[in-house]
Write a protein that holds these residues in place. Sequence first.
Motif, PDB file in Angstrom:
ATOM      1  N   THR A  20       0.902  -1.140   0.078  1.00 31.79           N
ATOM      2  CA  THR A  20       0.210  -0.042  -0.123  1.00 31.79           C
ATOM      3  C   THR A  20       1.078   1.045  -0.043  1.00 31.79           C
ATOM      4  O   THR A  20       0.646   2.196  -0.632  1.00 31.79           O
ATOM      5  N   ARG A  23       2.585   1.539  -3.566  1.00 34.49           N
ATOM      6  CA  ARG A  23       1.468   1.897  -4.390  1.00 34.49           C
ATOM      7  C   ARG A  23       1.229   3.537  -4.397  1.00 34.49           C
ATOM      8  O   ARG A  23       1.100   4.190  -5.071  1.00 34.49           O
ATOM      9  N   GLU A  33      -0.405   4.482 -11.827  1.00 39.40           N
ATOM     10  CA  GLU A  33      -1.353   3.769 -11.028  1.00 39.40           C
ATOM     11  C   GLU A  33      -1.350   2.430 -11.310  1.00 39.40           C
ATOM     12  O   GLU A  33      -1.454   1.820 -12.518  1.00 39.40           O
ATOM     13  N   LEU A  34      -0.998   1.624 -10.327  1.00 30.48           N
ATOM     14  CA  LEU A  34      -1.065   0.225 -10.429  1.00 30.48           C
ATOM     15  C   LEU A  34      -2.047  -0.453  -9.330  1.00 30.48           C
ATOM     16  O   LEU A  34      -2.213   0.077  -8.569  1.00 30.48           O
ATOM     17  N   SER A  35      -2.576  -1.608  -9.916  1.00 27.95           N
ATOM     18  CA  SER A  35      -3.431  -2.228  -8.956  1.00 27.95           C
ATOM     19  C   SER A  35      -2.994  -2.825  -7.714  1.00 27.95           C
ATOM     20  O   SER A  35      -1.518  -2.932  -7.802  1.00 27.95           O
ATOM     21  N   SER A  36      -3.663  -2.968  -6.921  1.00 26.46           N
ATOM     22  CA  SER A  36      -3.176  -3.697  -5.576  1.00 26.46           C
ATOM     23  C   SER A  36      -2.652  -5.082  -5.837  1.00 26.46           C
ATOM     24  O   SER A  36      -1.438  -5.284  -5.414  1.00 26.46           O
ATOM     25  N   ALA A  37      -2.966  -5.680  -6.690  1.00 28.19           N
ATOM     26  CA  ALA A  37      -2.649  -7.153  -6.872  1.00 28.19           C
ATOM     27  C   ALA A  37      -1.289  -6.939  -7.840  1.00 28.19           C
ATOM     28  O   ALA A  37      -0.433  -7.732  -7.520  1.00 28.19           O
ATOM     29  N   SER A  38      -1.136  -5.794  -8.749  1.00 27.10           N
ATOM     30  CA  SER A  38       0.035  -5.858  -9.313  1.00 27.10           C
ATOM     31  C   SER A  38       1.204  -5.515  -8.506  1.00 27.10           C
ATOM     32  O   SER A  38       2.392  -6.176  -8.518  1.00 27.10           O
TER      33      SER A  38
END
Length: 104
Positions: A20, A23, A33-38
Amino acid sequence: MKIRWRLRMAAAQREVWTGTELRRLLAEKAGLELSSASVSALFSKEPSQVKMTTLAALCTALECTPNDLIEVDTTPVERPVAPPRPVADLPKAASARGRSMPPL
């Protein structure tokens, strides 16, 4: 040659402990902007490939260089010496005229 992904270590040295936090830094400092999963995958696994833009964003966010994120061991790999292969005997001609023809 061995390649080690050292993102977790580089982040920890800069007191970034969670995906987090990373990110948020990627968004604020690098505009990525990357997803939490990435981000979680980058943090927990060694990727088989990384986009140059992602690598640049990680370096910007963590204020590091690619050498801090990727460790490459270029020590040559020793290969076992293979014994010389024996030369196969050539087949004998079936007749004095050369090859025989297959039966009809």
